[in-house]
Design a protein around this motif. Structure first.
Motif, PDB file in Angstrom:
ATOM      1  N   ILE A  31       0.835  -1.198   0.000  1.00 58.12           N
ATOM      2  CA  ILE A  31       0.000   0.000   0.000  1.00 58.12           C
ATOM      3  C   ILE A  31       0.873   1.253   0.000  1.00 58.12           C
ATOM      4  O   ILE A  31       1.829   1.356   0.759  1.00 58.12           O
ATOM      5  CB  ILE A  31      -0.937   0.012   1.217  1.00 58.12           C
ATOM      6  CG1 ILE A  31      -1.909  -1.167   1.150  1.00 58.12           C
ATOM      7  CG2 ILE A  31      -1.714   1.323   1.287  1.00 58.12           C
ATOM      8  CD1 ILE A  31      -2.778  -1.321   2.373  1.00 58.12           C
ATOM      9  N   ALA A  32       0.530   2.188  -0.861  1.00 62.80           N
ATOM     10  CA  ALA A  32       1.187   3.498  -0.894  1.00 62.80           C
ATOM     11  C   ALA A  32       0.176   4.539  -0.430  1.00 62.80           C
ATOM     12  O   ALA A  32      -1.027   4.397  -0.652  1.00 62.80           O
ATOM     13  CB  ALA A  32       1.673   3.811  -2.305  1.00 62.80           C
ATOM     14  N   GLN A  53      -3.173   3.853  -2.256  1.00 59.92           N
ATOM     15  CA  GLN A  53      -3.139   3.114  -3.511  1.00 59.92           C
ATOM     16  C   GLN A  53      -2.896   1.648  -3.163  1.00 59.92           C
ATOM     17  O   GLN A  53      -1.872   1.307  -2.594  1.00 59.92           O
ATOM     18  CB  GLN A  53      -2.020   3.657  -4.379  1.00 59.92           C
ATOM     19  CG  GLN A  53      -1.858   2.943  -5.681  1.00 59.92           C
ATOM     20  CD  GLN A  53      -0.680   3.506  -6.431  1.00 59.92           C
ATOM     21  OE1 GLN A  53      -0.635   4.690  -6.715  1.00 59.92           O
ATOM     22  NE2 GLN A  53       0.278   2.673  -6.725  1.00 59.92           N
ATOM     23  N   VAL A  54      -3.869   0.802  -3.464  1.00 56.53           N
ATOM     24  CA  VAL A  54      -3.829  -0.597  -3.048  1.00 56.53           C
ATOM     25  C   VAL A  54      -3.894  -1.495  -4.282  1.00 56.53           C
ATOM     26  O   VAL A  54      -4.882  -1.461  -5.016  1.00 56.53           O
ATOM     27  CB  VAL A  54      -5.022  -0.917  -2.116  1.00 56.53           C
ATOM     28  CG1 VAL A  54      -4.955  -2.352  -1.631  1.00 56.53           C
ATOM     29  CG2 VAL A  54      -5.060   0.059  -0.952  1.00 56.53           C
ATOM     30  N   VAL A  62      -6.861  -0.116  -6.524  1.00 53.93           N
ATOM     31  CA  VAL A  62      -8.000   0.589  -5.950  1.00 53.93           C
ATOM     32  C   VAL A  62      -7.419   1.788  -5.215  1.00 53.93           C
ATOM     33  O   VAL A  62      -6.439   1.663  -4.471  1.00 53.93           O
ATOM     34  CB  VAL A  62      -8.784  -0.323  -4.981  1.00 53.93           C
ATOM     35  CG1 VAL A  62      -9.813   0.472  -4.215  1.00 53.93           C
ATOM     36  CG2 VAL A  62      -9.445  -1.449  -5.737  1.00 53.93           C
ATOM     37  N   VAL A  63      -8.014   2.963  -5.439  1.00 52.57           N
ATOM     38  CA  VAL A  63      -7.472   4.203  -4.873  1.00 52.57           C
ATOM     39  C   VAL A  63      -8.574   4.975  -4.144  1.00 52.57           C
ATOM     40  O   VAL A  63      -9.281   5.777  -4.751  1.00 52.57           O
ATOM     41  CB  VAL A  63      -6.833   5.079  -5.984  1.00 52.57           C
ATOM     42  CG1 VAL A  63      -6.177   6.313  -5.388  1.00 52.57           C
ATOM     43  CG2 VAL A  63      -5.820   4.273  -6.784  1.00 52.57           C
ATOM     44  N   PRO A  64      -8.734   4.742  -2.821  1.00 56.51           N
ATOM     45  CA  PRO A  64      -9.661   5.572  -2.047  1.00 56.51           C
ATOM     46  C   PRO A  64      -9.056   6.964  -1.851  1.00 56.51           C
ATOM     47  O   PRO A  64      -7.845   7.099  -1.681  1.00 56.51           O
ATOM     48  CB  PRO A  64      -9.808   4.815  -0.727  1.00 56.51           C
ATOM     49  CG  PRO A  64      -8.605   3.952  -0.638  1.00 56.51           C
ATOM     50  CD  PRO A  64      -8.135   3.683  -2.029  1.00 56.51           C
ATOM     51  N   GLY A  81     -14.154   9.466  -2.108  1.00 55.22           N
ATOM     52  CA  GLY A  81     -14.517   8.536  -3.168  1.00 55.22           C
ATOM     53  C   GLY A  81     -13.503   7.454  -3.384  1.00 55.22           C
ATOM     54  O   GLY A  81     -12.541   7.307  -2.626  1.00 55.22           O
ATOM     55  N   ILE A  82     -13.737   6.714  -4.441  1.00 59.15           N
ATOM     56  CA  ILE A  82     -12.844   5.611  -4.783  1.00 59.15           C
ATOM     57  C   ILE A  82     -12.700   5.550  -6.293  1.00 59.15           C
ATOM     58  O   ILE A  82     -13.655   5.774  -7.033  1.00 59.15           O
ATOM     59  CB  ILE A  82     -13.378   4.283  -4.198  1.00 59.15           C
ATOM     60  CG1 ILE A  82     -12.331   3.201  -4.314  1.00 59.15           C
ATOM     61  CG2 ILE A  82     -14.688   3.887  -4.818  1.00 59.15           C
ATOM     62  CD1 ILE A  82     -12.582   2.041  -3.384  1.00 59.15           C
ATOM     63  N   ASN A  83     -11.485   5.296  -6.732  1.00 60.66           N
ATOM     64  CA  ASN A  83     -11.187   5.131  -8.146  1.00 60.66           C
ATOM     65  C   ASN A  83     -10.548   3.775  -8.355  1.00 60.66           C
ATOM     66  O   ASN A  83      -9.962   3.209  -7.428  1.00 60.66           O
ATOM     67  CB  ASN A  83     -10.205   6.206  -8.627  1.00 60.66           C
ATOM     68  CG  ASN A  83     -10.894   7.463  -9.066  1.00 60.66           C
ATOM     69  OD1 ASN A  83     -11.027   7.725 -10.240  1.00 60.66           O
ATOM     70  ND2 ASN A  83     -11.342   8.261  -8.115  1.00 60.66           N
ATOM     71  N   VAL A  84     -10.619   3.284  -9.576  1.00 61.06           N
ATOM     72  CA  VAL A  84      -9.870   2.108  -9.989  1.00 61.06           C
ATOM     73  C   VAL A  84      -8.895   2.590 -11.051  1.00 61.06           C
ATOM     74  O   VAL A  84      -9.276   3.320 -11.967  1.00 61.06           O
ATOM     75  CB  VAL A  84     -10.817   1.030 -10.562  1.00 61.06           C
ATOM     76  CG1 VAL A  84     -10.025  -0.138 -11.121  1.00 61.06           C
ATOM     77  CG2 VAL A  84     -11.783   0.555  -9.498  1.00 61.06           C
TER      78      VAL A  84
END
Length: 190
Positions: A31-32, A53-54, A62-64, A81-84
């Motif tokens: 995880i970063a 960044q997971v 997956v980036v919350p 939010g969350i991005n992919v």
């Protein structure tokens, strides 16, 4: 004692932390975490953000995210939010902060898609009928990153589909597992 916007901010920060702590051991050392500055082009507003960044699969992350545009802007708002992210081009991986040989620097390029909850804190009615005090905003974008395992610089441009506006974000990602352990840790490369 606390304003409703302050309570909302703390609530989403708590949700963000619970979300991060729910990942299994597979991703724990990968995880970063990041900080960023953002600029909304049509509104000329500034903000800042936090993210994680997971990695979930090869080339997929997956980036919350949490973002905040302070009250000095015309629109005072908060995002959670969350991005992919999907890697299109995998850049150079620099170990220990140094390029290998005479190899030219090659950035990582990725696509981003996701959704964000938006809380418009100083809400006023506008001509845009689909804007409310609380909104769910779908977004798409593209990003690039460069750097080594412990610290990477990233830049993104995203487009909010609902409100048809774009914004840019620039920031740094830090991989604490790489700093604590050794160079064999596999932190995300962007």
């Amino acid at each position: 004692m606390y304003s409703s916007s302050s309570k909302s901010l703390w609530c989403f920060a708590g949700i963000f932390l619970v979300f991060l702590s729910s990942f299994n051991a597979f991703s724990q050392d990968r995880i970063a975490f990041g900080i960023s500055g953002m600029y909304n082009f049509p509104l000329n507003s500034l903000g800042f953000g936090l993210r994680a960044q997971v990695p979930i699969a090869p080339r997929w992350y997956v980036v919350p995210q949490l973002k905040y545009a302070p009250a000095f802007n015309t629109i005072h708002e908060f995002y959670g939010g969350i991005n992919v992210h999907f890697l299109l081009i995998e850049g150079n991986q620099r170990f220990g902060g140094f390029k290998r040989g005479g190899e030219p620097e090659k950035p990582t390029v990725y696509l981003a898609a996701g959704a964000e909850y938006n809380r418009w804190i100083n809400y006023v009615e506008t001509r845009q009928a689909n804007s409310k005090q609380n909104n769910i905003l779908p977004e798409v974008g593209i990003g690039a990153a460069i750097g080594n395992y412990p610290v990477r610089l990233f830049a993104e441009v995203k487009y909010n589909i609902l409100w048809q506006e774009s914004y840019g974000e620039v920031g740094l990602l830090f991989c604490p597992a790489y700093i604590k352990k050794n160079k064999n840790t596999r932190c995300p490369n962007f």
